[in-house]
Design an enzyme around this catalytic site. Structure first.
Site, PDB file in Angstrom:
ATOM      1  CG  ASN A   1      98.217  -0.974  57.717  1.00  0.00           C
ATOM      2  OD1 ASN A   1      97.334  -0.307  57.184  1.00  0.00           O
ATOM      3  ND2 ASN A   1      98.435  -2.238  57.411  1.00  0.00           N
TER       4      ASN A   1
ATOM      5  CB  ALA B   1      94.075  -1.445  57.081  1.00  0.00           C
ATOM      6  CB  CYS B   2      96.712  -1.880  61.867  1.00  0.00           C
ATOM      7  SG  CYS B   2      97.216  -2.516  63.467  1.00  0.00           S
ATOM      8  CB  SER B   3      91.929  -3.024  65.021  1.00  0.00           C
ATOM      9  OG  SER B   3      92.661  -4.155  65.436  1.00  0.00           O
TER      10      SER B   3
ATOM     11  NE  ARG C   1      90.494   1.163  62.787  1.00  0.00           N
ATOM     12  CZ  ARG C   1      90.667  -0.020  62.197  1.00  0.00           C
ATOM     13  NH1 ARG C   1      91.509  -0.128  61.183  1.00  0.00           N
ATOM     14  NH2 ARG C   1      90.006  -1.084  62.607  1.00  0.00           N
TER      15      ARG C   1
END
Length: 121
Positions: free
Chosen positions: A6, A8-10, A13
């Site tokens: 996802n 948006a997920c740190s 990333r």
């Protein structure tokens, strides 16, 4: 190697940053857009050696709406959990890396990402 993320997920990333730093050859699957089928979820669970409730984000709003914390965690309920994960992919823990050796890891830590890299060698 494939990584389910996802964006948006740190944690996702961070995993991608580490894979890039290590020069890993991988494919990104944005699983909220390219939703895994029940068959794909079963296959990943088999590779992970986990149960569906083990990769379920039970604090998500959808989990609370479905009452997942009250669902039985037993073999007879497996398909119900699989269906929930497929119908509500936001419930799937992330990131998940599938390695070339047939295994997979939930790569929420640097150690787990490195473990996946070692399996891909």
């Amino acid at each position: 190697m494939e990584i389910w993320i996802n964006p948006a997920c740190s944690k996702c990333r961070s995993a991608l940053t580490l894979l890039d730093a290590e020069g890993a050859d991988y494919t990104v699957r944005r699983y909220l857009e390219d939703v895994p089928s029940p068959e794909e979820i079963r296959a990943v669970l088999d590779r992970l050696g986990l149960e569906p409730w083990d990769i379920t984000r039970t604090q998500e709003a959808a989990a609370k709406e479905l009452g997942l914390n009250e669902w039985p965690r037993e073999a007879a309920s497996w398909e119900r959990w699989i269906a929930a994960l497929s119908e509500h992919p936001k419930l799937i823990q992330r990131p998940i890396i599938t390695a070339e050796d047939g295994s997979a890891v939930v790569a929420r830590s640097e150690e787990a990402v490195r473990d996946a890299l070692g399996r891909d060698a």
